[in-house]
Design a protein around this motif. Structure first.
Motif, PDB file in Angstrom:
ATOM      1  N   TYR A 244     -16.483  36.395  -3.970  1.00 31.34           N
ATOM      2  CA  TYR A 244     -17.743  35.738  -3.614  1.00 31.34           C
ATOM      3  C   TYR A 244     -18.534  35.306  -4.849  1.00 31.34           C
ATOM      4  O   TYR A 244     -18.889  34.132  -5.003  1.00 31.34           O
ATOM      5  N   TYR A 245     -18.806  36.239  -5.742  1.00 27.01           N
ATOM      6  CA  TYR A 245     -19.636  35.915  -6.904  1.00 27.01           C
ATOM      7  C   TYR A 245     -18.891  35.009  -7.887  1.00 27.01           C
ATOM      8  O   TYR A 245     -19.517  34.204  -8.581  1.00 27.01           O
ATOM      9  N   SER A 246     -17.582  35.125  -7.926  1.00 28.95           N
ATOM     10  CA  SER A 246     -16.801  34.220  -8.768  1.00 28.95           C
ATOM     11  C   SER A 246     -16.930  32.788  -8.279  1.00 28.95           C
ATOM     12  O   SER A 246     -17.112  31.850  -9.073  1.00 28.95           O
ATOM     13  N   LEU A 247     -16.893  32.596  -6.958  1.00 28.57           N
ATOM     14  CA  LEU A 247     -17.030  31.249  -6.390  1.00 28.57           C
ATOM     15  C   LEU A 247     -18.443  30.697  -6.583  1.00 28.57           C
ATOM     16  O   LEU A 247     -18.621  29.501  -6.843  1.00 28.57           O
ATOM     17  N   VAL A 248     -19.452  31.547  -6.439  1.00 30.25           N
ATOM     18  CA  VAL A 248     -20.836  31.089  -6.624  1.00 30.25           C
ATOM     19  C   VAL A 248     -21.045  30.577  -8.052  1.00 30.25           C
ATOM     20  O   VAL A 248     -21.653  29.515  -8.264  1.00 30.25           O
TER      21      VAL A 248
ATOM     22  N   HIS B  94     -19.782  43.836  -9.636  1.00 28.71           N
ATOM     23  CA  HIS B  94     -19.620  42.384  -9.574  1.00 28.71           C
ATOM     24  C   HIS B  94     -20.973  41.700  -9.389  1.00 28.71           C
ATOM     25  O   HIS B  94     -21.255  40.670 -10.013  1.00 28.71           O
ATOM     26  N   ARG B  95     -21.805  42.293  -8.546  1.00 28.29           N
ATOM     27  CA  ARG B  95     -23.147  41.730  -8.345  1.00 28.29           C
ATOM     28  C   ARG B  95     -23.979  41.823  -9.623  1.00 28.29           C
ATOM     29  O   ARG B  95     -24.696  40.875  -9.979  1.00 28.29           O
ATOM     30  N   ALA B  96     -23.893  42.945 -10.320  1.00 23.81           N
ATOM     31  CA  ALA B  96     -24.660  43.122 -11.555  1.00 23.81           C
ATOM     32  C   ALA B  96     -24.238  42.108 -12.607  1.00 23.81           C
ATOM     33  O   ALA B  96     -25.082  41.512 -13.295  1.00 23.81           O
TER      34      ALA B  96
ATOM     35  N   ILE C 276     -14.728  33.469 -14.258  1.00 23.66           N
ATOM     36  CA  ILE C 276     -13.407  33.979 -14.663  1.00 23.66           C
ATOM     37  C   ILE C 276     -13.456  35.484 -14.900  1.00 23.66           C
ATOM     38  O   ILE C 276     -12.585  36.237 -14.456  1.00 23.66           O
ATOM     39  N   LEU C 277     -14.502  35.952 -15.602  1.00 26.19           N
ATOM     40  CA  LEU C 277     -14.613  37.370 -15.929  1.00 26.19           C
ATOM     41  C   LEU C 277     -14.721  38.221 -14.666  1.00 26.19           C
ATOM     42  O   LEU C 277     -14.039  39.249 -14.521  1.00 26.19           O
ATOM     43  N   ILE C 278     -15.584  37.816 -13.739  1.00 24.51           N
ATOM     44  CA  ILE C 278     -15.741  38.571 -12.493  1.00 24.51           C
ATOM     45  C   ILE C 278     -14.439  38.554 -11.693  1.00 24.51           C
ATOM     46  O   ILE C 278     -14.065  39.550 -11.059  1.00 24.51           O
ATOM     47  N   GLY C 279     -13.727  37.414 -11.730  1.00 27.79           N
ATOM     48  CA  GLY C 279     -12.460  37.326 -11.010  1.00 27.79           C
ATOM     49  C   GLY C 279     -11.383  38.236 -11.561  1.00 27.79           C
ATOM     50  O   GLY C 279     -10.432  38.592 -10.852  1.00 27.79           O
ATOM     51  N   LEU C 280     -11.513  38.643 -12.822  1.00 29.55           N
ATOM     52  CA  LEU C 280     -10.509  39.507 -13.437  1.00 29.55           C
ATOM     53  C   LEU C 280     -10.785  40.994 -13.217  1.00 29.55           C
ATOM     54  O   LEU C 280      -9.907  41.824 -13.447  1.00 29.55           O
ATOM     55  N   ILE C 281     -12.002  41.324 -12.788  1.00 24.32           N
ATOM     56  CA  ILE C 281     -12.360  42.735 -12.584  1.00 24.32           C
ATOM     57  C   ILE C 281     -11.868  43.182 -11.210  1.00 24.32           C
ATOM     58  O   ILE C 281     -12.175  42.533 -10.202  1.00 24.32           O
ATOM     59  N   PRO C 282     -11.118  44.259 -11.127  1.00 24.03           N
ATOM     60  CA  PRO C 282     -10.591  44.717  -9.834  1.00 24.03           C
ATOM     61  C   PRO C 282     -11.703  44.969  -8.815  1.00 24.03           C
ATOM     62  O   PRO C 282     -12.835  45.324  -9.167  1.00 24.03           O
TER      63      PRO C 282
ATOM     64  N   ILE D 107     -21.109  28.916 -19.496  1.00 23.65           N
ATOM     65  CA  ILE D 107     -21.535  30.286 -19.189  1.00 23.65           C
ATOM     66  C   ILE D 107     -21.194  30.672 -17.743  1.00 23.65           C
ATOM     67  O   ILE D 107     -20.572  31.720 -17.504  1.00 23.65           O
ATOM     68  N   PRO D 108     -21.594  29.890 -16.726  1.00 26.90           N
ATOM     69  CA  PRO D 108     -21.200  30.286 -15.362  1.00 26.90           C
ATOM     70  C   PRO D 108     -19.691  30.232 -15.138  1.00 26.90           C
ATOM     71  O   PRO D 108     -19.158  31.044 -14.371  1.00 26.90           O
TER      72      PRO D 108
END
Length: 502
Positions: free
Chosen positions: A108-112, A28-30, A14-20, A8-9
């Motif tokens: 940031y959130y992708s790495l977290v 991204h935070r949401a 991956i999903l957050i990394g694909l969003i511009p 899941i994380p």
């Protein structure tokens, strides 16, 4: 279900990394918060299906991956790893919550979330190579999180962290290959290696690189110098993950690889390890006494409290092992709380210098909520009865005293020093007349407040009702002690009597 805790994380990363980056403010935070809630929900859900009366591995999953190399995807959970997995879900959610609006949120959130997947995988892995894989994967996201979003000396601190932890991984890999090659089983699976114990001399030779690798990660003196730099330069949410989770990979390894897989060598090394614990406690505490930076003070406090865990695992009695796991949870909650509060002070005042701050508990012009929570946090860290820190330290000291009475008494001095340096900090920063910095500050709400309230609540609840945590640990630690420690039968009664006092 365990694979979902890793997947899941990772999927979220991956999903957050694909969003511009320009997709939408706060998107991204949401999304990160959503994946954080799912991860926490899944990890907490383990408590509903885990049987605390069984001391063996549960919910195991196995799939051939690269069997020629001995790398098999094997995950499972027992009483040692369960509390740490649940704490991973909680602290990842708290860190994301406390992050707020950051620069370059996609990265940031992708790495977290990638870091969360690696830590969960390490706690769940039941194969040495799989553990090593997750252990190494977490290096890159944490390095980048410090190097990009850290303080003025972030590059130096991140590079130092990377070098030290890479060396830690190399030492662990040497020990892991030695365990497999010298064992009759020629396997990297925990349970198989445990069923094929090595001769004592071989165990001692293999314990050296494994122990040194874990000592860097925990960290133990003199391998600790990377930690204060990393904490001071890291942002507040990353300090939460570093203190609450990353250090626990090292203490978890003491139990899993030292005690469980090399019991004869561990028995021989026990007195030396207990002495090392004393050095760690006193050195960390004395260094904390002279710090002027609030964050560096909390960092040295973490070093000291890691020594308590080493003492408990070195004693390896049933009660001390329960205390060691409980102390990992206790330290994870308390240190995360303290770093959140220090971050809130810095966000409002622009400084963490003890010489410049004073009177922040003032109800009108100060930070009364932050100050009140800080008083609660330092009381918990100092071992005040009714809070989780007291129960954890009482349990591990009581369990260790029968084996190492002198070392335990010397480590108990650390609790007095903890009270001393934290009382000095609280007295200087929050009491007295308002300093010029406090008068000039523009108070504003910070993202750390609500996560700090959540953690403070848990610190009190687990202090008042510790059985909510210890019940998941008891059967596994008792089974581990019976399997590895000679003559443990006489200690079982003391263990049961000690738990009944809760």
């Amino acid at each position: 279900m365990l694979s979902l805790l890793i997947g899941i994380p990772l999927l979220g990363s991956i999903l957050i990394g694909l969003i511009p980056e320009q997709a939408g403010k706060g998107l991204h935070r949401a999304l990160a918060l959503g994946f954080g809630w799912v991860l926490f929900g899944l990890s907490a859900g383990l408590l509903l299906i885990f049987d605390p009366h069984l001391g063996s591995l549960q919910l195991a999953e196995r799939m051939a991956w690269i069997p020629q190399l001995g790398l098999v995807y094997e995950v499972g959970v027992d009483g040692i790893s369960l509390p740490l997995v649940v704490m991973t879900g909680l602290l990842v959610l708290m860190a994301i919550w406390a992050s707020g609006q950051v620069e370059r949120p996609r990265l940031y959130y992708s790495l977290v979330l990638m870091l969360a997947a690696a830590v969960a995988g390490a706690f769940l892995a039941q194969n040495l190579l799989l553990f090593f894989l997750f252990y190494e994967v977490e290096l890159i996201p944490l390095y980048l999180l410090i190097a990009i979003w850290g303080g003025p000396r972030r590059t130096y601190a991140a590079t130092k962290f990377l070098v030290y932890t890479a060396l830690s991984g190399i030492l662990l890999l040497i020990g892991f290959f030695g365990l497999s090659w010298l064992s009759d089983a020629h396997s990297f699976t925990y349970t198989v290696l445990q069923a094929h114990p090595l001769p004592r001399l071989s165990q001692i030779l293999l314990l050296i690189p494994i122990l040194l690798g874990l000592a860097i990660k925990i960290p133990l003196v003199p391998f600790h110098t990377w930690l204060p730099d990393a904490h001071v330069e890291a942002s507040t949410p990353i300090s939460v993950l570093l203190a609450g989770l990353l250090l626990k990979l090292g203490t978890y390894g003491l139990v899993r690889f030292g005690l469980q897989l090399l019991p004869d060598a561990w028995d021989q090394a026990g007195p030396w390890l207990a002495g090392w614990a004393v050095v760690n406690v006193l050195y960390g505490s004395l260094n904390a006494l002279v710090q002027q930076d609030m964050k560096k003070l909390v960092a040295y406090s973490s070093i000291a409290h890691m020594g308590y865990i080493l003492l408990a695992v070195a004693a390896a009695t049933p009660l001390s092992l329960v205390g060691s796991i409980f102390q990992m949870v206790s330290h994870g909650l308390i240190s995360s709380l303290l770093f959140l509060l220090v971050g809130a002070v810095y966000a409002n005042t622009g400084t963490r210098d003890l010489k410049l701050l004073r009177g922040l508990l003032n109800s009108e012009r100060g930070l009364p909520l932050i100050g009140s929570l800080m008083v609660l946090g330092v009381m918990a860290s100092g071992g005040t009865p009714g809070m989780v820190g007291f129960i954890a330290e009482f349990t591990l000291f009581r369990g260790s005293f029968a084996v190492f009475p002198l070392q335990t008494l010397l480590c108990m001095v650390g609790t007095g020093l903890t009270a001393a340096y934290f009382l000095l900090m609280v007295n200087r920063v929050f009491f007295g007349r308002l300093s010029q910095v406090a008068i000039a500050m523009q108070r504003h709400a910070t993202e750390e407040r609500l996560p700090a309230v959540v953690l403070a609540t848990l610190v009190v609840l687990l202090g008042l009702q510790p059985s909510w945590a210890t019940r998941w640990v008891e059967s596994t630690t008792l089974a581990l002690a019976k399997a590895n420690i000679a003559g443990v039968a006489g200690l079982v009664t003391a263990f049961q009597f000690g738990l009944s006092s809760f």
